[in-house]
Design a protein around this motif. Structure first.
Motif, PDB file in Angstrom:
ATOM      1  N   GLY A 114      44.870  63.774  27.138  1.00 46.31           N
ATOM      2  CA  GLY A 114      44.010  62.913  26.338  1.00 46.31           C
ATOM      3  C   GLY A 114      42.902  63.673  25.634  1.00 46.31           C
ATOM      4  N   SER A 115      42.463  63.126  24.501  1.00 51.11           N
ATOM      5  CA  SER A 115      41.311  63.691  23.799  1.00 51.11           C
ATOM      6  C   SER A 115      40.039  63.320  24.553  1.00 51.11           C
ATOM      7  CB  SER A 115      41.247  63.145  22.374  1.00 51.11           C
ATOM      8  OG  SER A 115      40.953  61.743  22.399  1.00 51.11           O
ATOM      9  N   GLU A 116      38.943  63.964  24.193  1.00 52.70           N
ATOM     10  CA  GLU A 116      37.676  63.650  24.855  1.00 52.70           C
ATOM     11  C   GLU A 116      37.290  62.200  24.637  1.00 52.70           C
ATOM     12  OE1 GLU A 116      36.057  65.552  27.032  1.00 52.70           O
ATOM     13  OE2 GLU A 116      37.797  66.861  26.775  1.00 52.70           O
ATOM     14  N   ALA A 117      37.550  61.690  23.424  1.00 52.00           N
ATOM     15  CA  ALA A 117      37.232  60.287  23.139  1.00 52.00           C
ATOM     16  C   ALA A 117      38.104  59.357  23.986  1.00 52.00           C
ATOM     17  CB  ALA A 117      37.422  60.001  21.648  1.00 52.00           C
ATOM     18  N   GLN A 118      39.382  59.694  24.134  1.00 53.19           N
ATOM     19  CA  GLN A 118      40.282  58.867  24.949  1.00 53.19           C
ATOM     20  C   GLN A 118      39.870  58.891  26.416  1.00 53.19           C
ATOM     21  OE1 GLN A 118      44.047  60.642  23.997  1.00 53.19           O
ATOM     22  NE2 GLN A 118      44.236  59.582  22.030  1.00 53.19           N
ATOM     23  N   TRP A 122      38.901  55.389  28.159  1.00 54.20           N
ATOM     24  CA  TRP A 122      39.891  54.817  29.060  1.00 54.20           C
ATOM     25  C   TRP A 122      39.962  55.489  30.422  1.00 54.20           C
ATOM     26  CZ3 TRP A 122      40.751  50.361  27.232  1.00 54.20           C
ATOM     27  CH2 TRP A 122      40.879  50.137  25.857  1.00 54.20           C
ATOM     28  N   LEU A 123      39.885  56.830  30.474  1.00 50.65           N
ATOM     29  CA  LEU A 123      40.010  57.502  31.768  1.00 50.65           C
ATOM     30  C   LEU A 123      38.832  57.190  32.680  1.00 50.65           C
ATOM     31  CD1 LEU A 123      41.408  59.425  33.704  1.00 50.65           C
ATOM     32  CD2 LEU A 123      40.340  61.347  32.499  1.00 50.65           C
ATOM     33  N   GLU A 124      37.637  57.249  32.145  1.00 52.07           N
ATOM     34  CA  GLU A 124      36.464  57.031  32.994  1.00 52.07           C
ATOM     35  C   GLU A 124      36.456  55.652  33.654  1.00 52.07           C
ATOM     36  OE1 GLU A 124      32.817  58.095  31.070  1.00 52.07           O
ATOM     37  OE2 GLU A 124      33.462  60.162  30.664  1.00 52.07           O
ATOM     38  N   PRO A 125      36.710  54.547  32.912  1.00 53.18           N
ATOM     39  CA  PRO A 125      36.751  53.248  33.606  1.00 53.18           C
ATOM     40  C   PRO A 125      37.935  53.106  34.556  1.00 53.18           C
ATOM     41  CG  PRO A 125      37.232  52.998  31.256  1.00 53.18           C
ATOM     42  CD  PRO A 125      36.739  54.392  31.443  1.00 53.18           C
ATOM     43  N   LEU A 126      39.052  53.803  34.278  1.00 53.92           N
ATOM     44  CA  LEU A 126      40.170  53.782  35.226  1.00 53.92           C
ATOM     45  C   LEU A 126      39.798  54.496  36.516  1.00 53.92           C
ATOM     46  CD1 LEU A 126      43.215  54.457  32.859  1.00 53.92           C
ATOM     47  CD2 LEU A 126      42.923  52.457  34.340  1.00 53.92           C
ATOM     48  N   MET A 200      53.663  59.164  22.282  1.00 60.25           N
ATOM     49  CA  MET A 200      52.942  58.181  23.093  1.00 60.25           C
ATOM     50  C   MET A 200      51.642  57.815  22.411  1.00 60.25           C
ATOM     51  SD  MET A 200      53.407  59.191  27.094  1.00 60.25           S
ATOM     52  CE  MET A 200      55.035  59.440  27.800  1.00 60.25           C
ATOM     53  N   VAL A 201      51.356  56.507  22.407  1.00 59.57           N
ATOM     54  CA  VAL A 201      50.101  56.028  21.824  1.00 59.57           C
ATOM     55  C   VAL A 201      49.434  55.065  22.788  1.00 59.57           C
ATOM     56  CG1 VAL A 201      50.784  56.320  19.404  1.00 59.57           C
ATOM     57  CG2 VAL A 201      51.285  54.175  20.591  1.00 59.57           C
ATOM     58  N   LEU A 202      48.128  54.993  22.695  1.00 56.54           N
ATOM     59  CA  LEU A 202      47.327  54.052  23.479  1.00 56.54           C
ATOM     60  C   LEU A 202      47.204  52.752  22.698  1.00 56.54           C
ATOM     61  CD1 LEU A 202      44.647  56.628  24.542  1.00 56.54           C
ATOM     62  CD2 LEU A 202      45.998  55.287  26.170  1.00 56.54           C
ATOM     63  N   ILE A 245      48.470  60.197  21.851  1.00 52.88           N
ATOM     64  CA  ILE A 245      48.217  61.097  22.978  1.00 52.88           C
ATOM     65  C   ILE A 245      48.933  62.414  22.699  1.00 52.88           C
ATOM     66  CG2 ILE A 245      48.502  61.481  25.450  1.00 52.88           C
ATOM     67  CD1 ILE A 245      48.470  58.483  25.843  1.00 52.88           C
ATOM     68  N   GLY A 246      48.183  63.494  22.686  1.00 47.61           N
ATOM     69  CA  GLY A 246      48.781  64.792  22.392  1.00 47.61           C
ATOM     70  C   GLY A 246      49.178  64.882  20.934  1.00 47.61           C
TER      71      GLY A 246
END
Length: 404
Positions: A114-118, A122-126, A200-202, A245-246
Motif C-alpha cells: 500500500g501507498s502511505e496514503a492508503q 485504511w491500514l491504521e483503522p484496521l 487490485m484496487v481499493l 494497490i501497487g
C-alpha cells in the motif's frame, strides 16, 4: 534439533492461554445469547467488543503481522502456536485479538504494497480494530480455482477506475463495520501474459455501484461472527486511480503473496480446532456409558482418540517446519511445504471432527456443542485459498520435474 519455543513465544502463549480461559470460553455462550437479541444478526454482540477491548488492554492484538512497525513483529514460527490457541475458539478468539481473516491478509497487503496514503486511510483503522474489510476475488461464473479466469473488469477512465463484475463468498462483507474491499479484476484482459492481466484496487463499501446482494450460507451456517460470506455486485463503480494497490498488472503476484501467509494461518488455527475436538471427545468418552461400560473403554473410541492424537502431532510438526522455512528462505522457498500443509491439514482435521461428532451422537450435530460449526469451517478450508486438487497438481508437477 530444538523443538522448544523461544522465551517470547512461551510468554505470549501463557498470556493467551489465560485470556482464553478467563474471557473467551466463558463468552461463547454469552455471545450466542446476545446475538439472538440483536436487531440484525450481522451486528456485533457486546461481549465480542468487550473481548476486543480486553485483548488490546493485555497487548494481545495484531500478533499475526511480522512487520514490527504495525504488528507484534513475530516470525511465522513464533506466531504458529499462538494461532493454534485462537483456533480453539475460531468464532471469537481471532476477532478478539484482531487476527481474523480476511482482515489479516488485507492488512498484510496494505503493509507490504500500500501507498502511505492508503496505509493512513485504511491500514491504521484496521490495525486499531475500528473497521473491518473484505477481499473480493472469487466469482460465481468462472472456475475461480484458476485466478486467471476472473472476469471482473477494472477499466481506466481518466483519473478513475471503473469496476464491473460479480463476486461471491466474499468473507466479512456482511459485517456493517466492513468499510473497504480489496477487489481483484482485469485491467489488461487481452494481455499476452495471463498473470499480468490482473490488478487490485481499493473500493470503499459506500461507493455508488457497489451492492452487497445476499449472504451465502456454508452448510446452512451464515457465519455471523466472521462477518458472513456475501455476494457483491460492482456495477460501474468508480474509484480514484490512487486506489490502485501497487502497479497495474501486479494483482496476481500480490494475491500469491497474500495467500501464502493466509494458508499457514488457517492451518495453524485448524490444529487448534482439532485439539478442541480431541478434548471434547475425551470428556465425552469418560462421562458416558453404553452397553455396560464407559465409552472410553470401547476399543473403537480408543482408536479414534489415538489416531487423532497421532494426526495432530504430525500436522503440527509439518506446520512448524513450514513456518520456519517461510522465515528463513521465504514463501517461495517454502512453496512445497505450504502446499503440503494446505492439503493435509483440513483433510485430517475434518476426519477428527467427524469422529468427535460421531462420539457425541445427536449432540454432535446440534448447537449445544461447537463441533458441527467447526466441521463446516474445516470442510470449507478444503476449498478456500485454493482447492486441494490445485495444490496437489502443483506439488506433483514440482516433484515430477526432478525426473524430467
Amino acid at each position: 534439533m530444538d523443538f522448544a519455543f523461544d522465551a517470547r513465544t512461551e510468554e505470549l502463549r501463557a498470556r493467551l492461554l489465560a485470556f482464553m480461559d478467563e474471557y473467551v470460553y466463558p463468552a461463547e455462550q454469552v455471545a450466542h445469547e446476545q446475538r439472538a437479541r440483536l436487531a440484525s444478526p450481522w451486528d456485533t454482540p457486546q461481549v465480542v467488543e468487550d473481548l476486543k477491548a480486553e485483548a488490546r488492554r493485555q497487548g494481545l492484538c495484531n500478533l499475526f503481522l511480522p512487520d514490527a512497525e504495525y504488528g507484534a513483529g513475530l516470525t511465522n514460527l513464533q506466531y504458529a502456536p499462538l494461532a493454534e490457541i485462537t483456533g480453539r475458539s475460531p468464532q471469537l478468539a481471532p476477532t478478539a485479538t484482531n487476527c481474523a481473516a480476511p482482515d489479516t491478509g488485507n492488512m498484510e497487503v496494505l503493509a507490504q504494497f500500500g501507498s502511505e496514503a492508503q496505509k493512513k486511510q485504511w491500514l491504521e483503522p484496521l490495525l486499531a480494530g475500528e473497521i473491518r474489510s473484505a477481499f473480493a476475488m472469487t466469482e460465481p461464473d468462472v472456475a475461480s480455482s484458476d485466478a486467471t479466469n476472473i472476469t471482473t473488469h477494472i477499466e481506466r477512465d481518466g483519473d478513475e477506475y471503473v469496476i464491473t463484475g460479480r463476486k461471491w463468498y466474499i468473507s466479512g462483507a456482511m459485517n456493517p463495520d466492513c468499510q473497504i474491499f480489496i477487489v481483484m479484476g482485469k485491467t489488461d484482459p487481452d494481455g499476452t501474459d495471463i498473470r499480468r492481466q490482473q490488478s487490485m484496487v481499493l473500493v470503499p463499501r459506500d461507493t455508488p455501484g457497489v451492492t452487497v446482494t445476499r449472504a451465502m450460507q456454508v452448510f446452512g451456517y451464515e457465519d455471523h461472527y466472521h462477518g458472513g460470506h456475501a455476494e457483491v455486485v460492482f456495477d460501474h463503480a468508480r474509484v480514484p486511480v490512487s486506489n490502485l494497490i501497487g502497479e497495474e498488472g501486479g494483482g496476481f503476484a500480490i494475491a500469491q503473496a497474500r495467500l501464502g501467509p493466509g494458508r499457514i494461518h488457517h492451518c495453524m488455527r485448524l490444529i487448534g480446532m482439532a485439539e478442541r475436538a480431541i478434548e471434547l471427545m475425551c470428556r465425552r468418552a469418560v462421562s458416558r456409558t453404553a452397553f455396560g461400560k464407559a465409552l472410553a473403554q470401547q476399543g473403537v473410541v480408543q482408536n479414534w482418540i489415538a489416531d487423532a492424537r497421532v494426526a495432530v502431532e504430525q500436522l503440527r510438526l509439518l506446520v512448524l517446519k513450514t513456518a520456519w522455512l517461510m522465515d528463513t528462505v521465504g514463501n517461495r522457498g517454502a512453496h512445497t511445504e505450504i502446499q503440503a500443509i494446505k492439503i493435509a491439514t483440513p483433510r485430517a482435521v475434518v476426519g477428527i471432527l467427524d469422529r468427535a461428532i460421531q462420539l457425541h451422537g445427536a449432540g454432535g450435530v446440534s448447537q449445544d456443542f461447537p463441533l458441527a460449526e467447526l466441521y463446516a469451517g474445516a470442510r470449507t478450508l478444503m476449498l478456500a485459498d485454493g482447492p486441494d486438487e490445485v495444490h496437489q497438481r502443483s506439488l506433483a508437477r514440482r516433484e515430477l520435474k526432478k525426473y524430467l
